[in-house]
Enzyme design. Sequence first.
Site, PDB file in Angstrom:
ATOM      1  N   HIS A 115      12.666  -1.919   3.030  1.00  8.59           N
ATOM      2  CA  HIS A 115      11.994  -0.660   3.368  1.00  8.59           C
ATOM      3  C   HIS A 115      12.890   0.485   2.928  1.00  8.59           C
ATOM      4  CE1 HIS A 115       8.867  -2.668   5.594  1.00  8.59           C
ATOM      5  NE2 HIS A 115       9.805  -3.461   6.077  1.00  8.59           N
ATOM      6  N   LEU A 116      12.303   1.430   2.241  1.00 12.52           N
ATOM      7  CA  LEU A 116      13.072   2.595   1.791  1.00 12.52           C
ATOM      8  C   LEU A 116      13.648   3.361   2.972  1.00 12.52           C
ATOM      9  CD1 LEU A 116      10.306   3.433  -0.697  1.00 12.52           C
ATOM     10  CD2 LEU A 116      12.679   3.367  -1.466  1.00 12.52           C
ATOM     11  N   SER A 117      12.810   3.574   3.966  1.00 11.71           N
ATOM     12  CA  SER A 117      13.219   4.358   5.133  1.00 11.71           C
ATOM     13  C   SER A 117      13.756   3.431   6.219  1.00 11.71           C
ATOM     14  CB  SER A 117      12.024   5.155   5.670  1.00 11.71           C
ATOM     15  OG  SER A 117      10.992   4.271   6.096  1.00 11.71           O
ATOM     16  N   GLU A 119      12.965  -8.698   2.465  1.00 11.09           N
ATOM     17  CA  GLU A 119      12.086  -7.568   2.824  1.00 11.09           C
ATOM     18  C   GLU A 119      12.881  -6.270   2.685  1.00 11.09           C
ATOM     19  OE1 GLU A 119       9.851  -8.139   6.427  1.00 11.09           O
ATOM     20  OE2 GLU A 119       9.558  -5.984   6.742  1.00 11.09           O
ATOM     21  N   ARG A 154       6.277   1.483  13.811  1.00 13.05           N
ATOM     22  CA  ARG A 154       6.925   0.898  12.620  1.00 13.05           C
ATOM     23  C   ARG A 154       8.071  -0.052  12.980  1.00 13.05           C
ATOM     24  NH1 ARG A 154       5.004   4.229   8.397  1.00 13.05           N
ATOM     25  NH2 ARG A 154       4.523   6.326   9.140  1.00 13.05           N
ATOM     26  N   ASN A 164       8.421  -5.125  -0.425  1.00 10.87           N
ATOM     27  CA  ASN A 164       8.234  -3.985   0.471  1.00 10.87           C
ATOM     28  C   ASN A 164       6.742  -3.968   0.831  1.00 10.87           C
ATOM     29  OD1 ASN A 164       7.871  -1.633   1.872  1.00 10.87           O
ATOM     30  ND2 ASN A 164       9.142  -0.380   0.518  1.00 10.87           N
ATOM     31  N   ALA A 174       3.034  -0.519   5.205  1.00 12.34           N
ATOM     32  CA  ALA A 174       2.527  -0.636   6.582  1.00 12.34           C
ATOM     33  C   ALA A 174       1.995  -2.035   6.896  1.00 12.34           C
ATOM     34  CB  ALA A 174       1.445   0.411   6.819  1.00 12.34           C
ATOM     35  N   PRO A 234       0.796  -1.224   0.000  1.00  8.62           N
ATOM     36  CA  PRO A 234       0.000   0.000   0.000  1.00  8.62           C
ATOM     37  C   PRO A 234       0.834   1.282   0.000  1.00  8.62           C
ATOM     38  CG  PRO A 234      -0.778  -1.518   1.681  1.00  8.62           C
ATOM     39  CD  PRO A 234       0.441  -2.123   1.085  1.00  8.62           C
ATOM     40  N   ARG A 276       5.260  10.905  -2.811  1.00  4.59           N
ATOM     41  CA  ARG A 276       4.836  10.568  -1.454  1.00  4.59           C
ATOM     42  C   ARG A 276       5.960  10.941  -0.481  1.00  4.59           C
ATOM     43  NH1 ARG A 276       4.409   4.589   1.416  1.00  4.59           N
ATOM     44  NH2 ARG A 276       3.654   5.397   3.406  1.00  4.59           N
ATOM     45  N   ASP A 279       1.178 -15.108   6.016  1.00  3.57           N
ATOM     46  CA  ASP A 279       0.890 -16.518   5.737  1.00  3.57           C
ATOM     47  C   ASP A 279       1.131 -16.851   4.265  1.00  3.57           C
ATOM     48  OD1 ASP A 279       0.329 -16.989   8.354  1.00  3.57           O
ATOM     49  OD2 ASP A 279      -1.849 -17.115   8.118  1.00  3.57           O
TER      50      ASP A 279
HETATM   51  C1  DQA Z   1       7.958   1.636   4.219  1.00  6.10           C
HETATM   52  C2  DQA Z   1       7.934   1.913   5.724  1.00  6.10           C
HETATM   53  C3  DQA Z   1       6.549   1.667   6.299  1.00  6.10           C
HETATM   54  O1  DQA Z   1       6.533   1.942   7.691  1.00  6.10           O
HETATM   55  C4  DQA Z   1       5.538   2.570   5.616  1.00  6.10           C
HETATM   56  O2  DQA Z   1       4.234   2.276   6.098  1.00  6.10           O
HETATM   57  C5  DQA Z   1       5.579   2.452   4.137  1.00  6.10           C
HETATM   58  C6  DQA Z   1       6.899   2.440   3.498  1.00  6.10           C
HETATM   59  C7  DQA Z   1       9.327   2.008   3.610  1.00  6.10           C
HETATM   60  O3  DQA Z   1       9.584   1.578   2.488  1.00  6.10           O
HETATM   61  O4  DQA Z   1      10.111   2.721   4.236  1.00  6.10           O
HETATM   62  O5  DQA Z   1       4.567   2.456   3.458  1.00  6.10           O
HETATM   63  O6  DQA Z   1       7.751   0.263   3.990  1.00  6.10           O
END
Ligand code: DQA
Length: 144
Positions: free
Chosen positions: A99-101, A97, A110, A73, A76, A10, A18, A86
Amino acid sequence: MPKLLLVNGPNLGILGRREPEVYGTDTLADIEGAVAAEIADRGWELVAVQRNCEGELIDHIQDNYDTVGAIVNPGALMIAGWSLRDALANYPRPWVEVHLSNVWAREAFRHDSVLAPLASGLIAGLGATGYVLAARALLTMVEG
Ligand code: DQA
């Protein structure tokens, strides 16, 4: 041709516009292009999917068991995406996995991922480069 699966959850379809101060200015198309370029020499093709709905992400994972590995990725959904968890538990290949941040440098909600214990590895905080590094890791992990 072997295929690598790239799954974005999402709110990741609007990357570039964004919260660029958090997620950077690369669009999802930029990221998909960079990952596709990274795996091209090996003769791998990219199958990329982004959905805002958890169920649709699950459909795509179930439809792509024949891929050599995956980059995920979950956005949330990392926090409470139990159905996605699952689905990934039944995904037969290694996946990473991303995550950009750096989620651990952000709000406490988070800081937990229900998916991470199933992943081969996790990359966070490196922006779009994280996806390319995940692809590189899968290239070393997967034969063929
Ligand atoms: C995210 C980090 C998540 O906490 C956030 O909800 C996202 C982006 C990231 O790529 O940093 O939608 O997955």
